[in-house]
Structure formats: C-alpha cells, structure tokens
Write an enzyme that holds these catalytic residues in place. Structure first.
Site, PDB file in Angstrom:
ATOM      1  N   PHE A 129       0.863  -1.189   0.000  1.00  0.00           N
ATOM      2  CA  PHE A 129       0.000   0.000   0.000  1.00  0.00           C
ATOM      3  C   PHE A 129       0.894   1.232   0.000  1.00  0.00           C
ATOM      4  O   PHE A 129       1.732   1.395   0.881  1.00  0.00           O
ATOM      5  CB  PHE A 129      -0.935   0.042   1.217  1.00  0.00           C
ATOM      6  CG  PHE A 129      -1.844   1.246   1.178  1.00  0.00           C
ATOM      7  CD1 PHE A 129      -2.992   1.254   0.400  1.00  0.00           C
ATOM      8  CD2 PHE A 129      -1.514   2.403   1.890  1.00  0.00           C
ATOM      9  CE1 PHE A 129      -3.812   2.383   0.337  1.00  0.00           C
ATOM     10  CE2 PHE A 129      -2.339   3.533   1.826  1.00  0.00           C
ATOM     11  CZ  PHE A 129      -3.485   3.520   1.053  1.00  0.00           C
ATOM     12  N   ASP A 214       9.371   2.379   1.911  1.00  0.00           N
ATOM     13  CA  ASP A 214       8.181   3.119   2.323  1.00  0.00           C
ATOM     14  C   ASP A 214       8.011   2.899   3.821  1.00  0.00           C
ATOM     15  O   ASP A 214       7.526   1.859   4.265  1.00  0.00           O
ATOM     16  CB  ASP A 214       6.952   2.610   1.549  1.00  0.00           C
ATOM     17  CG  ASP A 214       5.663   3.326   1.983  1.00  0.00           C
ATOM     18  OD1 ASP A 214       5.683   4.023   3.021  1.00  0.00           O
ATOM     19  OD2 ASP A 214       4.643   3.147   1.294  1.00  0.00           O
ATOM     20  N   LYS A 243       2.772   9.871   8.196  1.00  0.00           N
ATOM     21  CA  LYS A 243       2.001   9.419   9.366  1.00  0.00           C
ATOM     22  C   LYS A 243       2.586   9.891  10.705  1.00  0.00           C
ATOM     23  O   LYS A 243       2.344  11.015  11.092  1.00  0.00           O
ATOM     24  CB  LYS A 243       1.832   7.895   9.317  1.00  0.00           C
ATOM     25  CG  LYS A 243       0.843   7.468   8.207  1.00  0.00           C
ATOM     26  CD  LYS A 243       0.222   6.102   8.458  1.00  0.00           C
ATOM     27  CE  LYS A 243      -0.965   5.857   7.546  1.00  0.00           C
ATOM     28  NZ  LYS A 243      -0.650   5.226   6.269  1.00  0.00           N
TER      29      LYS A 243
HETATM   30  C1  LIG Z   1      -0.825   5.425   4.837  1.00  0.00           C
HETATM   31  C2  LIG Z   1       0.251   4.959   3.941  1.00  0.00           C
HETATM   32  C3  LIG Z   1       0.559   5.614   2.739  1.00  0.00           C
HETATM   33  C4  LIG Z   1      -0.249   6.786   2.244  1.00  0.00           C
HETATM   34  O1  LIG Z   1      -0.185   7.861   3.114  1.00  0.00           O
HETATM   35  P1  LIG Z   1      -1.255   9.064   2.982  1.00  0.00           P
HETATM   36  O2  LIG Z   1      -0.762  10.064   3.992  1.00  0.00           O
HETATM   37  O3  LIG Z   1      -2.600   8.519   3.286  1.00  0.00           O
HETATM   38  O4  LIG Z   1      -1.144   9.566   1.592  1.00  0.00           O
HETATM   39  C5  LIG Z   1       1.614   5.148   2.003  1.00  0.00           C
HETATM   40  N1  LIG Z   1       2.331   4.084   2.390  1.00  0.00           N
HETATM   41  C6  LIG Z   1       2.076   3.426   3.532  1.00  0.00           C
HETATM   42  C7  LIG Z   1       2.929   2.273   3.922  1.00  0.00           C
HETATM   43  C8  LIG Z   1       1.019   3.832   4.342  1.00  0.00           C
HETATM   44  O5  LIG Z   1       0.739   3.153   5.460  1.00  0.00           O
END
Ligand SMILES: *Cc1c(COP(=O)(O)O)cnc(C)c1O
Length: 394
Positions: A129, A214, A243
């Site tokens: 994701f 990520d 986050k």
């Molecule tokens: C939440 C998340 C995203 C996207 O972040 P947003 O701030 O919602 O755009 C990307 N990668 C990972 C692993 C995430 O948990």
C-alpha cells in the site's frame, strides 16, 4: 441524496471530542483506549503537552511563508533527520502518498541525470500500500482501488513480497528502483525478514537500481527504532516518511542519500504547503521526544511485552486468533473470525479502538507513549472479545 462530506469512507458512527495520551473521549463522556492512533499517526498519543506547547508557540509566530524563502524550522528538521538517518537531504510534503510520489521522481531523475533515461520502472511488492494518488494507485497492489479511475499510470510492476527470485528476475534494464515497505501495514501487517531487506540492498547494488523504503507507517519510531530499516543493518537510498512524523499534523518527507538525489535541482519538484513553519514545529516537537535518550528503548520494551502478552491469546482462543504478526508497535492478529466483527466488539463492548487490515488481520497501532498497564488493558479487552466471538459462534 449525497452527503455533504463526499462519501469516500465507510465511517463508524462515533465522534470524539478530546483526547489525552492514549485515550479518546466522546462528548457524552465515554472513554476509549486508542490502539488505532489515527492509523499510526498520533505517535505520541493525543495532546502531548510538548506538542501542544510547540504548536501554540509557533501558531502565535508564523504559520506559512512558502518555499520562496528560507524556513528556519524546516532547516532545523532537515538537519536533524539527516543526523539521525542514512539520508543527506530531505524534501518536505504533506502526506504519505506525496512522499512516495516524490521518492519516485527522485529515483527516476537519478537515472535520467546519469544518462539512463530508460530506467523508469519501479518494482513494487504484492500486498503493498503506497497511497491513493493516481501514481501511487499503480504502485499499490490492490485492483479494487484502481477500478473506474482510468488508465493505470505506467512504470510500476509487482513481484511477490518476500520472494528474492522474483525480485531478481524483475531486474531488467528499464528498472529505476525497488519499492518495499519493511513492515507492510494495510496489506496485512507483514514484516519483511531482515535477510530479505539485506538481500534487496545487494540486488539493488548489483543491478544499479535504487532502493526505496516506504516507512510511512513503520517509520518514525514505530518499530522501536527511529527507522525500521535500522534493524536490518542496511539502508535504502530513498525513504518515504509521513504518518507518525508529525504526531497528527500533516507532514511527509522524502529522505535521500546525496547520490540518489543527485538529479534534483531547483525547480524540479515542489509543494506549496510542504515544510511550512507550523508543520515543521510539530515534527520537530515529535523528534524532540523520539530522540530523548531511552525513548526508543522504552518503545522496544513495551512492544516486546505486548507481543508476549498477545501470543497466549492464540492458544486461549485458537478458533478466533490464528497468529500474532508485525514488528514493534505495528502488530496484527490474524483472525479466523471476521476482523470487522472483532473490531466492532472491541469498540462497542470493551472500549478499545483498533483498525482492520487485509488478510483478515486486526491491526494494533497504539501511541508509542503507552506503558505496560495500557497493554494489559488492551489484552484483557482482546481476551474478552475473543471469548465473546467464540461463544457467539458456538
Ligand atoms: C498510509 C500509507 C501511505 C499513504 O499515506 P497518505 O498520507 O494517506 O497519503 C503510504 N504508504 C504506507 C505504507 C502507508 O501506510
């Protein structure tokens, strides 16, 4: 008739009025233990006094000036992130998806700059994701998110998470970078093995591609080290953070080595809000706490305690809970009964907030500031809810 808020979320009918540490309160005084933490975002819980003070002071001084000018707080945060990571340089934005868009641009531009403009493909993993922008929809491994949103953005492909043979086989001469979450969150709380992360570093080096981690969900202290990659002993070339980095204020960041960022120069990337004084004050305040001597060790200890308290639930409720997975305070319970039902029971009957993830996993993402008593409270709730599910099924 459409709701005034565009109906893009399946919302739970509950509203919170205030928060304090790991607890949330409704207007009518109900108290919930928050093991969702805004999906790993309220890293220091709610209304942490140091964050409140930092934001209040900054709010009275300066909110926004744009990146036309030097921003003192941005310079300070960049210096501190560089000093506490592999990175030599940082770009600030406002969200995780933006941090990944920026990471992708930096990686592609690196190869362009080095005379290999054909190297554009980003090799991603199954169950990944990476966000909801048009670009990141193509990096995210979920077809349902893409349906009806037009042609897929080119230049992203997927191999099985954890499979080195597939990764190696994908290394054609059009590849710019490998993009992996060290701990997958949304995709089911799957922690990569440290050997896998090390081997990705070797493959990236062997084939001349960049390695992007990520760490939007697993970074900023969540695994018990400031960055999840630290556990592996190898570093990426580029890292996306968001986050937890702002503790609840929207902050995203692209961390890069000097080499990886060698193609970037003024005018090539930007963000109006990115790195504004208010956001930087929030993230600097978060870092003040994360970098306090002993803080990460305490996160690691409470995370290990939590793991050890969760494990017996699998033997106490074998028909409900299959296994415990994840790393640090990014933990998941793989369930045999529907995860949505468990989440609802926990919330309504036991006042514990959790989040679901793919593969029928229930995600536990407490603030990093919790102590053992909060773990005990959550585990008691899980124990009771699992017993309730088992009774209900019988
Ligand atoms: C939440 C998340 C995203 C996207 O972040 P947003 O701030 O919602 O755009 C990307 N990668 C990972 C692993 C995430 O948990």
């Amino acid at each position: 008739m459409v709701t005034s808020v565009m109906p893009t979320y399946g919302r739970i009918d509950i509203a919170f009025e205030r928060g304090e540490g790991p607890y949330l309160y409704t207007a009518d005084g109900r108290r919930y233990l928050d093991f969702a933490a805004g999906i790993a975002t309220n890293s220091l819980g709610h209304c942490h006094p140091h964050l409140v003070q930092a934001l209040q002071e900054q709010a009275a001084k300066l909110w926004h000036v744009s990146n036309l000018y030097n921003i003192t707080e941005q310079q300070r945060l960049a210096d501190r992130l560089v000093a506490s990571s592999f990175a030599d340089t940082v770009f600030f934005c406002n969200s995780g998806a933006e941090a990944l868009e920026g990471s992708t641009k930096v990686a592609r531009r690196y190869h362009f700059h080095n005379g290999q403009p054909n190297r554009t493909r980003i090799v991603c993993c199954t169950h990944s994701f990476h966000g909801r922008t048009l670009g990141m929809l193509s990096a995210t491994d979920k077809e349902a998110y893409r349906e009806g949103f037009g042609p897929r953005v080119q230049g992203f492909s997927h191999v099985a998470f954890g499979n080195l043979n597939e990764m190696r086989a994908a290394m054609d001469d059009d590849v710019a970078a490998i993009l992996v979450e060290p701990v997958q969150g949304e995709g089911g709380v799957n922690a990569a093995s440290l050997d896998y992360l090390r081997a990705l570093r070797e493959i990236a080096d062997e084939f001349g591609v960049l390695l992007i981690f990520d760490e939007v969900q697993c970074g900023a202290g969540r695994t018990g080290k400031l960055w999840a990659y630290e556990w592996s002993g190898v570093a990426p070339d580029i890292l996306a953070s968001a986050k937890g980095l702002g503790g609840g204020f929207p902050v995203g960041a692209v961390l890069a080595s000097e080499k990886a960022a060698s193609g970037m120069k003024p005018g090539l990337h930007g963000s109006t809000f990115g790195g504004n004084p208010l956001a930087m004050a929030a993230a600097n305040a978060v870092l003040d706490v994360l970098l306090e001597p002993g803080f990460m060790e305490r996160v690691d200890q409470v995370a290990r305690y939590m793991w050890n308290q969760l494990l017996p639930l699998t033997t106490r409720h074998p028909d409900v809970i299959e296994d415990v997975r994840g790393a640090g305070l990014l933990l998941g319970l793989k369930l045999r009964s529907p995860n949505g039902e468990m989440m609802t029971r926990l919330r309504d009957d036991h006042k514990l907030l959790t989040v679901v993830a793919a593969e029928n996993v229930l995600r536990l993402l407490p603030p990093l500031t919790i102590d053992k008593t909060h773990v005990d409270e959550a585990v008691a709730a899980l124990d009771a809810a699992a017993a309730g599910v088992a009774r209900h099924a019988a």
